[in-house]
Design a protein around this motif. Structure first.
Motif, mmCIF file in Angstrom:
data_model
loop_
_atom_site.group_PDB
_atom_site.id
_atom_site.type_symbol
_atom_site.label_atom_id
_atom_site.label_comp_id
_atom_site.label_asym_id
_atom_site.label_seq_id
_atom_site.Cartn_x
_atom_site.Cartn_y
_atom_site.Cartn_z
ATOM 1 N N ASN A 102 -9.390 4.893 -10.996
ATOM 2 C CA ASN A 102 -9.720 3.697 -10.218
ATOM 3 C C ASN A 102 -11.167 3.334 -10.593
ATOM 4 O O ASN A 102 -12.080 4.127 -10.375
ATOM 5 N N LEU A 126 -6.988 12.147 -0.454
ATOM 6 C CA LEU A 126 -7.043 12.994 -1.654
ATOM 7 C C LEU A 126 -6.711 12.171 -2.892
ATOM 8 O O LEU A 126 -7.390 12.265 -3.928
ATOM 9 N N LYS A 127 -5.685 11.342 -2.762
ATOM 10 C CA LYS A 127 -5.262 10.507 -3.883
ATOM 11 C C LYS A 127 -6.398 9.556 -4.289
ATOM 12 O O LYS A 127 -6.757 9.469 -5.460
ATOM 13 N N SER A 128 -6.983 8.875 -3.293
ATOM 14 C CA SER A 128 -8.059 7.939 -3.665
ATOM 15 C C SER A 128 -9.280 8.672 -4.174
ATOM 16 O O SER A 128 -9.978 8.194 -5.082
ATOM 17 N N LEU A 154 -9.441 11.498 -5.952
ATOM 18 C CA LEU A 154 -9.259 11.911 -7.349
ATOM 19 C C LEU A 154 -9.250 10.701 -8.284
ATOM 20 O O LEU A 154 -9.770 10.763 -9.404
ATOM 21 N N ALA A 155 -8.675 9.597 -7.813
ATOM 22 C CA ALA A 155 -8.613 8.394 -8.658
ATOM 23 C C ALA A 155 -10.013 7.847 -8.921
ATOM 24 O O ALA A 155 -10.349 7.466 -10.049
ATOM 25 N N GLN A 158 -3.471 19.397 -7.904
ATOM 26 C CA GLN A 158 -2.277 18.683 -8.373
ATOM 27 C C GLN A 158 -1.564 18.081 -7.172
ATOM 28 O O GLN A 158 -1.282 18.796 -6.203
ATOM 29 N N MET A 159 -1.275 16.780 -7.233
ATOM 30 C CA MET A 159 -0.681 16.096 -6.075
ATOM 31 C C MET A 159 0.686 16.679 -5.702
ATOM 32 O O MET A 159 1.102 16.576 -4.551
ATOM 33 N N ASN A 160 1.385 17.276 -6.665
ATOM 34 C CA ASN A 160 2.698 17.860 -6.340
ATOM 35 C C ASN A 160 2.599 19.331 -5.924
ATOM 36 O O ASN A 160 3.602 19.983 -5.691
ATOM 37 N N VAL A 172 -3.462 13.084 2.639
ATOM 38 C CA VAL A 172 -2.898 12.906 1.297
ATOM 39 C C VAL A 172 -3.420 11.619 0.674
ATOM 40 O O VAL A 172 -3.798 11.591 -0.510
ATOM 41 N N SER A 173 -3.508 10.559 1.477
ATOM 42 C CA SER A 173 -3.954 9.298 0.882
ATOM 43 C C SER A 173 -5.434 9.381 0.496
ATOM 44 O O SER A 173 -5.846 8.839 -0.535
ATOM 45 N N ILE A 207 -0.133 20.525 -3.535
ATOM 46 C CA ILE A 207 -1.324 20.548 -2.669
ATOM 47 C C ILE A 207 -1.276 21.817 -1.821
ATOM 48 O O ILE A 207 -0.284 22.049 -1.112
#
Ligand code: PMP
Length: 306
Positions: free
Chosen positions: A292, A281-283, A285-286, A128-130, A278-279, A132
């Protein structure tokens, strides 16, 4: 205990009903090769996407070859059985699938026939991004196994005892997890995940000849970093470089991207997951979940909302 339906030796049964001969090489010596495959639920599309399934099944075949187990099934057959196992449990959520091929006979090396397989899917949610998690790591006093002893390139059950020694020692010493050095004294990997560091805005990871598993997540992140114009270098890493790094993280199908905020008590940055970590991880998961649409070739639909 979760008691999902699993596929084993051609049947779908409850995990609790599955049996293995106690005298099989799998049970006695860890003679099994396996993959942990993540599948991400895309709520909008109502589809479950297996991430980089082809690469996982290719690596499973590679592990069989190295350990001289002849796979009873082709990758296409395994993929079909995996779909059956996931659909039997109607998993409409993030899932992890364990596919294991094992020496199912009785005795030692000459008698490990038949070779069998099981496929066990279980619900497992993504990071979960909130929330980590942040990890405090140590350099392990245990050395990573090497190519001429127990090759880390093969994903064999017995290899994981090396990780167990290091992991339990790290926990005993008050850390969350260990980072291995290889026989050459250079940084290798974690107990079940590969390692990246960020120094001077560049991503650096040990080469695949540094006693690491040829990680699929590692490969994914190198591609995603290039997509975002972040330079990536594969080169040997010294232990003290980790102490000086801006960011360090572990990566793997299970770990996804796990930020390390200290190594041997050297606090990295401001003790929070770094911006590049963080960036990525975000990409990651997307792309893995299909939110994405890029890199379509990495996703295989294995279940959908009915
Ligand atoms: N190294 C080891 C020892 C592992 O067990 C794993 C998990 N499979 C990894 C690295 C990461 O590999 P992957 O990204 O393919 O899951």
């Amino acid at each position: 205990m979760v008691d999902n339906l699993i596929w084993i030796r051609g049947n779908i049964i409850r995990q609790s009903q599955a049996t293995v001969n106690v005298l099989s090489p799998a049970a006695q010596f860890g003679l099994n090769v396996f993959e942990g495959i993540r599948c991400y639920w895309n709520e909008k599309q109502g589809e479950l996407h297996a991430f980089r399934l082809k690469e996982h099944l290719d690596r499973l075949m590679q592990s069989c070859r190295l350990v001289r187990l002849s796979s009873p099934y082709t990758p296409a057959e395994i993929q079909a059985f995996m779909v059956v196992a996931i659909q039997a449990n109607d998993l409409q959520e993030d899932t992890a699938v364990r596919v294991t091929i094992f020496g199912d006979g009785q005795g030692t090396w000459n008698t490990c026939e038949p070779v069998s397989m099981f496929i066990a899917p279980m619900a497992k949610s993504r990071t979960q991004m909130n929330k980590i998690p942040t990890l405090n790591a140590c350099i392990s006093s245990w050395e990573r196994i090497n190519d001429n002893a127990l090759p880390p390139r093969a994903k064999v059950g017995a290899n994981y005892i090396n990780g167990r020694y290091a992991h339990l020692q790290a926990r005993y010493d008050g850390y969350d997890l260990p980072i291995f050095l290889g026989q050459d004294g250079k940084v290798s990997e974690g107990a079940g995940a590969c390692l990246f560091m960020v120094r001077n805005g560049q991503l650096v990871t040990p080469p695949t000849t540094s006693s690491v598993l040829e990680s699929i997540t590692r490969d994914t992140l190198m591609v995603l970093a290039k997509d975002s114009n972040i330079a990536v270098t594969e080169r040997p890493i010294d232990r003290t470089e980790l102490y000086l790094a801006d960011e360090v993280f572990l990566c793997g199908s299970a770990a996804e991207i796990s930020p390390i905020v200290s190594v041997d008590g050297y606090v990295l940055g401001d003790s929070l997951p770094g911006p590049i970590t963080v960036s990525l991880l975000k990409s990651y998961l997307a792309v893995a979940s299909g939110e994405n649409p890029a890199h379509r070739e990495w996703r295989t639909v294995v279940h959908c909302r009915i």
